[in-house]
Scaffold this motif. Structure first.
Motif, PDB file in Angstrom:
ATOM      1  N   ASP A  89       0.834  -1.200   0.000  1.00 18.89           N
ATOM      2  CA  ASP A  89       0.000   0.000   0.000  1.00 18.89           C
ATOM      3  C   ASP A  89       0.868   1.249   0.000  1.00 18.89           C
ATOM      4  OD1 ASP A  89      -2.710  -0.937  -0.002  1.00 18.89           O
ATOM      5  OD2 ASP A  89      -2.393  -1.651   2.043  1.00 18.89           O
ATOM      6  N   SER A 109       0.120   6.239  -6.206  1.00 20.08           N
ATOM      7  CA  SER A 109       0.138   5.216  -5.165  1.00 20.08           C
ATOM      8  C   SER A 109      -0.505   5.708  -3.873  1.00 20.08           C
ATOM      9  CB  SER A 109       1.589   4.783  -4.889  1.00 20.08           C
ATOM     10  OG  SER A 109       2.382   5.908  -4.519  1.00 20.08           O
ATOM     11  N   ASN A 112      -4.279   5.095  -4.287  1.00 20.40           N
ATOM     12  CA  ASN A 112      -4.660   3.794  -4.853  1.00 20.40           C
ATOM     13  C   ASN A 112      -5.236   3.948  -6.260  1.00 20.40           C
ATOM     14  OD1 ASN A 112      -3.879   2.750  -2.406  1.00 20.40           O
ATOM     15  ND2 ASN A 112      -5.943   2.409  -1.648  1.00 20.40           N
TER      16      ASN A 112
END
Length: 225
Positions: A89, A109, A112
């Motif tokens: 994550d 990132s 997401n």
């Protein structure tokens, strides 16, 4: 017998805890990785423009080496546009590969986001695009979301006649209501002034009548002969 009766509630508590844990794990597995192309998964674009093909992912159990790819359904043949692996994550993708000369990866990132840009779209680009994801934490279950792209020569002009009529009616109603309230307040003001003037006239008339009757605000005493 006493030992069994004491141990039985403990066994029931363990069973309940095990059942709750199983339900929680089951819910997380059911709602593990989710791929989404937005609330409106389609777009109408003008020929020659640049469009964003959106896609985001979410997982309640986290990700580890998440594999994702974009594909285009080219008359029944799935054409790969881009793919990569996201280790964890909020970590950028590794081994990012773009297989189409008019495609750019624009994901983030931190959010997401694994969206792509398609440059200089043509009529051949119209169709269904698939955002695919696979999370090893979920025993490599496949998840995907689709996005439909329509390519037109020019955007259709929206007929706003009905909207204008409704706006005119609403505006006219509000203006009439304001005029009515203003007229009402003016009328009440005039009536209040008239009532105040009538009261003043009554007081003045009462004073004149008392003077004519020999009274000047108090009762007079007749003189002795």
């Amino acid at each position: 017998m006493e030992t069994k009766s004491r141990g039985h509630p403990r066994g029931r508590e363990d069973y309940v805890c095990w059942l709750l844990l199983t339900l929680i794990i089951g819910v997380c597995c059911v709602r593990g990785l989710e791929m989404s192309t937005g609330k409106i998964p389609f777009l109408e674009a003008v020929n020659g423009s640049t469009v964003l093909l959106p896609c985001t992912y979410a997982s309640c159990i986290g990700i580890e080496n998440l594999y994702f790819k974009w594909e285009f359904n080219d008359n029944g043949t799935m054409q790969k546009l881009a793919d990569a692996v996201i280790p964890l994550d909020h970590v950028g993708p590794t081994n990012l590969m773009v297989y189409h000369k008019r495609v750019d990866y624009v994901g983030s990132s931190k959010e997401n986001n694994i969206s792509i840009l398609l440059w200089n779209v043509t009529f051949e680009d119209a169709g269904i695009y698939t955002c695919f994801g696979k999370n090893p934490k979920e025993k490599n279950k496949n998840h995907s979301a689709i996005f439909t792209l329509y390519v037109v020569e020019e955007l259709r002009q929206v007929d706003n006649t009905l909207t204008k009529i409704i706006a005119s009616c609403v505006g006219g109603f509000i203006a009439a209501l304001m005029a009515f309230m203003l007229l009402k307040n003016l009328t009440l003001f005039v009536l209040a002034k008239m009532e105040e003037k009538n009261k003043e006239c009554l007081v003045t008339s009462s004073g004149i009548d008392n003077t004519e009757n020999g009274l000047s605000g108090s009762k007079s005493t007749p003189k002795k002969a």
